[in-house]
Scaffold this motif. Structure first.
Motif, short mmCIF file in Angstrom:
data_model
loop_
_atom_site.label_atom_id
_atom_site.label_comp_id
_atom_site.label_asym_id
_atom_site.label_seq_id
_atom_site.Cartn_x
_atom_site.Cartn_y
_atom_site.Cartn_z
N ILE A 98 0.88 -1.16 0.00
CA ILE A 98 0.00 0.00 0.00
C ILE A 98 0.91 1.22 0.00
O ILE A 98 1.82 1.32 0.83
N ASN B 88 -7.23 4.66 -7.09
CA ASN B 88 -7.89 3.78 -6.13
C ASN B 88 -9.41 3.99 -6.15
O ASN B 88 -9.91 4.99 -6.66
N ALA C 92 -5.90 -1.91 -0.10
CA ALA C 92 -5.03 -1.41 -1.18
C ALA C 92 -5.86 -0.90 -2.35
O ALA C 92 -5.57 0.17 -2.92
N SER D 187 -4.70 2.74 -1.77
CA SER D 187 -3.31 2.86 -2.22
C SER D 187 -3.19 3.86 -3.35
O SER D 187 -4.03 3.90 -4.26
N SER E 31 -2.69 -0.62 -7.37
CA SER E 31 -3.87 -0.50 -6.51
C SER E 31 -5.03 -1.34 -7.03
O SER E 31 -5.78 -1.95 -6.25
N GLY F 44 -2.62 -4.30 -4.71
CA GLY F 44 -1.25 -4.01 -4.33
C GLY F 44 -0.25 -5.09 -4.65
O GLY F 44 0.93 -4.99 -4.27
#
Length: 360
Positions: free
Chosen positions: A180, A192, A225, A229, A235, A239
């Motif tokens: 992340i 994201n 994530a 992320s 992402s 991740g």
């Protein structure tokens, strides 16, 4: 008799000629393509173009913009061809399927976040549901016509392994890692699912600590994530960085290497402070060096997945090629670009409305 036959033939030729002229007549300026007579309008292409453009990035040149629009038209043509086939087979997605997919798509967001996502993409709820229906319908067609016909035998797996033994020889320890990423700056494009972006170091530190707390409380690392992320390349897949050879760790930041080598499979690192921001790492697996045997389930699964994907891509490409050959496709934008040597002619000005003459 001869004159009557000649007249009939002449009338038939005239009718065919007239029909062909009507079929090939120039479309309106807002029609950029057609598939079996179904028009693909300029505003539809422009909407997809806007949704794929970065509003904060550099504006593409005219040539780059037109190239992207040609690619979009090609996608829309292919989709329309497949949609027609799916509808003829009774495979169109139903309202319930669309609503289920819509709910799934919307579930990671709050209502405000969802509306912001729609606004940023320049689409409405109806646009989104229409696209979801198309995607689901096409996937049902591909599942029946392509995926269901893919078969991988044990012999296929054995042959692949024997021909690629070196591929399964791990020469050094490898680490499968997920991450992340949180950066202390505004990103040009957030990928994201929450559209979340820390813009200062203080925000980034708070965000990293909050995400780590979520994970310690039981939140799924991959879901966190995907939601938060700020790494655009990882992402979307939770991740996952894949396998990293041990030698590559020597080229990484020492803080990352130290944090990663201290983990056991399944463990999550503390927040790692780096020059460009913060990381949270998860060690998914560690592979020891050596030749992997064909009997290894992971080897079997990886070979089957690779062969299945390869065959699916081949059959899908062949299926689409045959479908396009059987369709009547016109790409008017491509024709206009060729005729204007790379420039898109402006649509002709609208004819001003004139009131009818007054009765005398």
């Amino acid at each position: 008799m001869f004159q009557r036959a000649f007249l009939t033939a002449a009338l038939l030729a005239l009718a065919l000629s007239f029909g062909a002229c009507r079929k090939e007549s120039a479309p309106g300026p807002d029609v950029w393509a057609s598939v079996n007579g179904k028009e693909i309008k300029r505003d539809e292409v422009e909407k997809y173009f806007r949704s794929r453009s970065n509003p904060e990035g550099q504006e593409p040149s005219q040539e780059e913009g037109l190239s992207l629009k040609l690619n979009i038209i090609d996608e829309l043509i292919n989709n329309e061809i497949l949609l027609e086939r799916a509808k003829k087979m009774g495979l169109e997605a139903g309202d319930g399927e669309v609503e289920d997919k819509f709910t799934e798509f919307k579930s990671p967001f709050t209502e405000d976040e969802f509306q912001r996502q729609l606004k940023d993409r320049g689409v409405t709820v109806d646009d989104l549901k229409r696209d979801l229906r198309r995607q689901l319908t096409i996937q049902k067609l591909i599942n029946r016509e392509v995926v269901a016909k893919v078969s991988i035998t044990d012999q296929d797996v054995t042959d692949f392994y024997n021909q690629n033994r070196a591929q399964f020889n791990v020469v050094e320890p490898q680490y499968r890692v997920s991450q992340i990423v949180i950066t202390p700056r505004k990103e040009t494009q957030v990928r994201n699912r929450k559209g979340d972006d820390a813009t200062t170091d203080a925000e980034a530190r708070r965000k990293a600590a909050a995400l780590l707390a979520q994970i310690h409380e039981g939140a799924d690392f991959a879901t966190v994530a995907m939601d938060y992320s700020e790494d655009p390349s990882t992402s979307a897949n939770g991740g996952d960085l894949g396998y990293i050879p041990e030698s590559a760790l020597g080229q990484a930041d020492p803080a990352l290497k130290k944090a990663l080598t201290a983990l056991k499979p399944g463990e999550v690192s503390p927040v790692v402070t780096l020059r460009d921001g913060y990381r949270i790492l998860k060690l998914i697996a560690r592979e020891s060096p050596g030749q992997r045997a064909l009997a290894d389930p992971k080897v079997q699964n990886s070979i089957r997945d690779a062969l299945r994907n390869r065959k699916e891509q081949l059959l899908r490409s062949a299926y689409l090629s045959v479908a396009r050959d059987e369709a009547t496709v016109r790409n008017y934008l491509a024709q206009q670009i060729l005729e204007s040597t790379g420039k898109l002619p402006h649509p002709p000005p609208a004819t001003p409305h004139r009131p009818p003459p007054a009765n005398k």
